[in-house]
Design an enzyme around this catalytic site. Structure first.
Site, PDB file in Angstrom:
ATOM      1  N   ASP A 274     -18.546  13.436   7.247  1.00  0.00           N
ATOM      2  CA  ASP A 274     -17.203  12.915   7.070  1.00  0.00           C
ATOM      3  C   ASP A 274     -16.651  13.372   5.753  1.00  0.00           C
ATOM      4  OD1 ASP A 274     -14.804  11.438   7.675  1.00  0.00           O
ATOM      5  OD2 ASP A 274     -15.628   9.737   7.926  1.00  0.00           O
ATOM      6  N   GLU A 464      -7.530   3.674   7.998  1.00  0.00           N
ATOM      7  CA  GLU A 464      -8.666   3.436   7.284  1.00  0.00           C
ATOM      8  C   GLU A 464      -8.669   2.391   6.326  1.00  0.00           C
ATOM      9  OE1 GLU A 464     -10.616   7.174   6.179  1.00  0.00           O
ATOM     10  OE2 GLU A 464      -9.563   8.363   7.479  1.00  0.00           O
TER      11      GLU A 464
HETATM   12  C1  BGC Z   1     -12.268  10.070   8.542  1.00  0.00           C
HETATM   13  C2  BGC Z   1     -12.779  10.922   9.769  1.00  0.00           C
HETATM   14  C3  BGC Z   1     -11.681  11.802  10.026  1.00  0.00           C
HETATM   15  C4  BGC Z   1     -11.961  12.714   8.831  1.00  0.00           C
HETATM   16  C5  BGC Z   1     -10.944  13.870   8.917  1.00  0.00           C
HETATM   17  C6  BGC Z   1     -12.159  10.757   7.447  1.00  0.00           C
HETATM   18  O1  BGC Z   1     -11.546  10.282   6.098  1.00  0.00           O
HETATM   19  O2  BGC Z   1     -13.183   8.814   8.297  1.00  0.00           O
HETATM   20  O3  BGC Z   1     -12.464   9.662  10.939  1.00  0.00           O
HETATM   21  O4  BGC Z   1     -12.334  12.407  11.357  1.00  0.00           O
HETATM   22  O5  BGC Z   1     -11.548  12.092   7.734  1.00  0.00           O
HETATM   23  O6  BGC Z   1      -9.616  13.744   8.882  1.00  0.00           O
HETATM   24  C1  BGC Z   2      -6.690  13.096   4.783  1.00  0.00           C
HETATM   25  C2  BGC Z   2      -7.586  12.399   5.754  1.00  0.00           C
HETATM   26  C3  BGC Z   2      -8.677  11.770   5.294  1.00  0.00           C
HETATM   27  C4  BGC Z   2      -8.634  11.049   4.103  1.00  0.00           C
HETATM   28  C5  BGC Z   2      -9.842  10.629   3.240  1.00  0.00           C
HETATM   29  C6  BGC Z   2      -6.590  12.221   3.665  1.00  0.00           C
HETATM   30  O1  BGC Z   2      -5.869  12.956   2.477  1.00  0.00           O
HETATM   31  O2  BGC Z   2      -5.318  13.504   4.949  1.00  0.00           O
HETATM   32  O3  BGC Z   2      -7.714  13.400   6.961  1.00  0.00           O
HETATM   33  O4  BGC Z   2      -9.290  11.023   6.266  1.00  0.00           O
HETATM   34  O5  BGC Z   2      -8.042  11.838   3.127  1.00  0.00           O
HETATM   35  O6  BGC Z   2      -9.699  10.009   2.379  1.00  0.00           O
END
Ligand code: BGC
Ligand code: BGC
Length: 581
Positions: A274, A464
């Site tokens: 991730d 998230e």
């Molecule tokens: C998320 C994932 C996601 C990844 C890419 C992460 O922060 O936990 O679910 O696929 O970002 O965007």
């Molecule tokens: C991205 C997401 C990712 C996240 C993780 C964001 O800036 O756009 O895809 O999951 O950061 O913290």
């Protein structure tokens, strides 16, 4: 392949990190690029996407071995980064449908819409089992029961096609089951990152319970549907039988990644870490990289650190701290996926199905999903379905807001309120069914002469850990929502309340004021599907995929708990019969 070429295949960079200097794809022999949430081309259209992905692909094909690039993206409820795509209900609503075949169709459509714009790989489906509604990612889960989540894992087949047979066609993509495992089963207040309270936390459990609750969907995903990739979770696992106090990050968990997932369950695809997740492993960067590779990670989402990752891993192999056999295993898994996708034969975007993006046919399936996802929780005096000629008063902040109705992971990572995508709001749908509609978001317009009040309350978008309770969020209704319910239900004879939110909200004190109460979840772009059940064009058939608590303090509460006195139990949902017009 040289060591440099192999390690390049194991690295994934963010679009934003390489866009300004695309030659890095060639010089680093990069294996993959991703779009994070909201990481879109300046021209956010199907052609804009395809041109961008193809330009990156040309750089990959300029390497010595001409190994094509894999482009990954979070198509978690449709191709949600693209304005104009068909946006489906978030997974929690799909769980409420209890209709696995519909989830499969959703993901077929999502695969088509995504692939026609370039990306051949999606970071979906989330087969997370959400055990605590305070988790900001609850809506990404199909529900709290591992059996329901396992059934919905059939979405993998929608993405990849049956046994990956047609994965090379323009109708399918590579899928990712995420986040392995226990991401939705962490202990409140156990975060190791310090920032969040439950997301990226610690699953405190014993091996038997973990297998039953958290691993179960992965057994189905791997053995029944042959999922091509799996994303280990940001979270950690702490085995109670080993003595609590020693949480191990999933990205470093050799027992679970290699012994259990790859060897015992038999996963033969590749693991993608991730977002910068390995940087949460204790130690310096070399330790983090080495620990994760040796634990079994195959590809590394290092959004802004891909060059350092490559350099570091090469040094670790040369120093003998990572075996070449482990590198070969990882690269074999990654290249196998590229072969299965037919990328060596057809590296560039097949745009022929771009014309179907957001088409009436695709939207009709999403609209059906919206209707099937609605859960009728109260219906006193048969308030629903509504009569077609009823004079309807519509109020509430979520009645006419397509951004709120779509939730997080829509155009941007966090999503946003307002008119951000084309489609229909719930109000639009109501207006299609009745010519006597008064709309007043704050319920300030006169209610005189209205037969029915429809109050649409709920949440505003988040994604998230940002949506974790304790992190600025609560399961309680806002004061404005409570006031709107009081006002409308106090004044109009028949009062219907709809909750547009990613998880159940606390309505214990308001329920007696309502004649009907409907959980609408986050329906996405086709709000008209809500009106379809309100007006009886389709029956209410949805059932709760999670337990509905009486209070926030009741969390975590799940079906099967010894003490179980929720407001509405898991599986609850009233049915109506459709009207015959
Ligand atoms: C998320 C994932 C996601 C990844 C890419 C992460 O922060 O936990 O679910 O696929 O970002 O965007
Ligand atoms: C991205 C997401 C990712 C996240 C993780 C964001 O800036 O756009 O895809 O999951 O950061 O913290």
């Amino acid at each position: 392949m040289t060591l440099e070429e192999k390690v390049g295949q194991m690295a994934q960079a963010e679009r934003g990190a390489i866009d300004g200097d695309r030659d890095q794809i060639t010089t680093l022999a990069l294996g993959s690029v991703l779009s994070g949430g909201g990481s879109v081309p300046a021209d956010n259209t199907p052609a804009g996407w395809a041109d961008m992905v193809d330009a990156y692909q040309a750089k990959a094909l300029a390497t010595r071995l001409k190994i094509p690039l894999l482009y990954g993206i979070d198509s978690v409820h449709g191709h949600n980064n693209l304005v104009g795509a068909t946006i489906f209900p978030h997974n929690i609503g799909m769980g409420a449908t209890r209709d696995p075949a519909l989830v499969e169709r959703e993901e077929q459509i999502t695969a088509i819409e995504t692939k026609a714009t370039g990306p051949q790989w999606v970071f979906a489906p989330c087969v997370c089992v959400s055990r605590d509604l305070r988790w900001g990612r609850t809506y990404e889960s199909f529900g709290e029961d591992p059996r329901l989540v396992s059934e919905m894992a059939v979405g993998i087949e929608g993405f990849q096609g049956e046994h990956k047979r047609d994965m090379a066609t323009n109708r399918h993509v590579l899928a990712t089951a995420k986040h392995f495992a226990g991401d939705g089963d962490t202990k409140f207040g156990s975060s190791t990152s310090g920032t969040y309270t439950i997301d990226q936390g610690v699953t405190v459990t014993d091996r038997r319970t973990f297998a039953k609750i958290d691993l179960a969907p992965y057994v189905t995903a791997v053995r029944k549907y042959g999922v091509g990739s799996i994303m280990p979770s940001f979270s950690s696992v702490d085995w109670t039988e080993d003595g609590v106090g020693n949480p191990v990050k999933m990205s470093a968990h050799e027992e679970l990644l290699t012994e259990v997932l790859k060897k015992k369950i038999g996963f033969d695809g590749f693991l993608i870490s991730d977002w910068a997740a390995i940087q949460q492993i204790p130690g310096d960067y070399a330790t983090q990289v080495r620990t994760s590779v040796n634990a079994g990670m195959d590809m590394f989402m290092e959004p802004y650190s891909a060059p350092q990752f490559i350099q570091t891993l090469i040094a670790e192999v040369k120093a003998g701290r990572v075996k070449m056999s482990r590198i070969d295993d990882a690269v074999r898994r990654i290249l196998t996926a590229k072969f299965e996708l037919g990328l060596f034969e057809h590296p560039y975007t097949d745009r022929s199905l771009a014309k179907t993006i957001g088409s009436p046919e695709h939207r009709a399936v999403a609209r059906q999903a919206v209707a099937e996802s609605q859960v009728l929780l109260k219906n006193a005096g048969r308030a629903l379905p509504l009569r077609k000629n009823a004079r309807i008063y519509v109020a509430g902040a979520n009645a006419d807001d397509i951004g709120n109705q779509a939730g997080g992971w829509t155009v941007t990572w966090q999503g946003s309120s307002g008119n951000i995508i084309p489609g229909t709001t719930i109000l639009d749908g109501i207006k299609q069914n009745s010519s006597h509609v008064t709309y007043s978001a704050d319920a300030s317009a006169s209610m005189a002469g209205s037969d029915v009040g429809v109050v649409v309350v709920g949440e505003t978008p988040y994604a998230e850990g940002v949506g974790d309770v304790g992190n600025g969020h609560t399961l309680n209704l806002s004061d404005a929502d409570k006031a709107a319910i009081d006002k409308v239900c106090g004044a109009i004879r028949t009062c219907v309340v709809l909750d547009v939110a990613g998880r159940p909200q606390i309505v214990t004190d308001q329920l007696s004021e309502m004649d009907a109460f409907v959980m609408s979840w986050l329906p996405g772009s086709e709000g008209a599907g809500v009106a379809d059940v309100l007006f009886g064009k389709r029956p209410f058939t949805g059932r709760l995929p999670v337990t509905w608590p009486r209070s926030e303090a009741q969390e975590p509460i799940n079906v099967g708990d010894r003490a179980y006195k929720p407001l509405f139990p898991y599986g609850y949902g009233l049915r109506t019969r459709p009207h015959h017009h």
